[in-house]
Design a protein around this motif. Structure first.
Motif, PDB file in Angstrom:
ATOM      1  N   SER A  43      48.738  27.245  72.462  1.00 44.99           N
ATOM      2  CA  SER A  43      47.459  27.202  72.565  1.00 44.99           C
ATOM      3  C   SER A  43      46.705  26.308  73.684  1.00 44.99           C
ATOM      4  O   SER A  43      45.754  26.500  74.110  1.00 44.99           O
ATOM      5  N   SER A  44      47.558  25.473  74.006  1.00 47.05           N
ATOM      6  CA  SER A  44      47.237  24.645  75.430  1.00 47.05           C
ATOM      7  C   SER A  44      47.217  25.396  76.675  1.00 47.05           C
ATOM      8  O   SER A  44      46.637  25.131  77.743  1.00 47.05           O
ATOM      9  N   SER A  49      45.208  31.603  74.887  1.00 46.90           N
ATOM     10  CA  SER A  49      44.049  31.593  74.033  1.00 46.90           C
ATOM     11  C   SER A  49      43.277  32.499  74.563  1.00 46.90           C
ATOM     12  O   SER A  49      42.510  33.332  73.603  1.00 46.90           O
ATOM     13  N   GLU A  62      42.769  24.709  67.659  1.00 43.91           N
ATOM     14  CA  GLU A  62      43.514  23.903  68.145  1.00 43.91           C
ATOM     15  C   GLU A  62      43.473  22.733  67.150  1.00 43.91           C
ATOM     16  O   GLU A  62      44.497  21.855  67.121  1.00 43.91           O
TER      17      GLU A  62
END
Lengths: 205, 93
Positions: A43-44, A49, A62
């Motif tokens: 998700s970074s 995302s 997150e």
């Protein structure tokens, strides 16, 4: 092909069993046949995302132990790179998401047949659950927008506070289908003193 | 009952966790060049400390992630919890 059955087919609903003083302070209802997908990815990475957001309408949360919802689905945090996606509509399938995520490092696993949702509520639901759950359910620390994986009566569960449109404040318990019957019977036993109502399941196969 | 601070989920009951033995044991780079005694030492021998012990725990009924804990084996007090790959708090590189 055989017909789909609810995980709680062994329990004949609806059941209404008022407590010793005639009150009914606990209710539960299965939300059967929802679409459950396990999603893993980084998700970074904004590409990941955005790809998830484009299909589901919301980026994966997150922050640990939080969940978000959109008009299509709910996304609950399960781990630093893992989420549970619950489709609101039956036609929310993995195909569009799989197509979108194909070029990215990810894993998408269909769990719809493997788990179900038991919604509980009523005036005394926290007390009923507290007798078998080590997690702090007080609204001060566990309110809407939160989620938590823990155990109830030795069974692994995911808890999500929700607002039931008909019955107000409630809690969604996501449980493995093979443990759903055990959990439901355990809750009926725990709630016997307070009185409970076990409603017929929502959702169609 | 212990309360263990998962680095992701925060303080949770011990019931949700699984113990995984001593932490920071590094696999020898060239097992072929070791003597049987050295290999056995890596496999089986642990420090068995009386006092602060670095150990692995898994949040099995929660986020299912492994992490490390500093625990006093005399008082059972949990002194710190930190993510895998990190050094124990208070230690110098």
């Amino acid at each position: 092909m055989s017909a789909k059955h609810s995980s709680l087919i062994e329990i004949e609903t609806p059941v209404l069993r008022p407590g010793s003083d005639g009150q009914t302070l606990f209710w539960m209802q299965e939300h059967a046949f929802c679409v459950h997908l396990n999603l893993r990815g980084d998700s970074s990475s904004s590409v990941f995302s955005e790809a998830v957001g484009a299909v589901t309408g919301t980026a994966p949360p997150e922050h640990p132990n939080t969940c978000v919802s959109s008009e299509h689905c709910r996304l609950a945090w399960l781990g630093p790179d893992e989420w549970l996606l619950i489709g609101v509509h039956e036609d929310f399938g993995p195909a569009p998401l799989e197509e979108r995520l194909a070029p990215l490092h990810h894993a998408l696993t269909a769990l719809s047949g493997g788990q179900t949702i038991l919604r509980v509520g009523g005036e005394n639901w926290r007390n009923v659950l507290a007798s078998a759950c080590p997690f702090d359910l007080h609204p001060r620390v566990f309110g809407e927008g939160a989620c938590a994986q823990t155990v109830i009566a030795y069974t692994n569960v995911l808890l999500m506070p929700v607002e039931d449109p008909d019955r107000g404040e409630a809690l969604d318990i996501v449980v493995r289908r093979s443990f759903a019957d055990h959990l439901a019977r355990w809750l009926m036993d725990a709630a016997a003193e307070d009185g409970f109502e076990f409603l017929s399941p929502v959702g169609s196969p | 009952m212990l309360q263990i601070e998962c680095p992701w989920c925060g303080a949770r009951d011990q019931e949700e966790f699984q113990y995984g033995g001593e932490a920071h044991i590094v696999r020898p780079e060239n097992p072929d060049s070791l003597t049987d005694a050295h290999w056995a030492d890596y496999l089986f021998n642990r420090t068995n400390v009386k006092g602060v012990h670095a150990e692995q725990w898994c949040h099995a009924a929660g986020c299912r992630r492994w992490f490390n804990v500093l625990r006093d084996t005399m008082s059972y007090k949990i002194l710190a919890a930190y993510r895998p790959g990190e050094q124990p708090p208070g230690s110098e590189e």
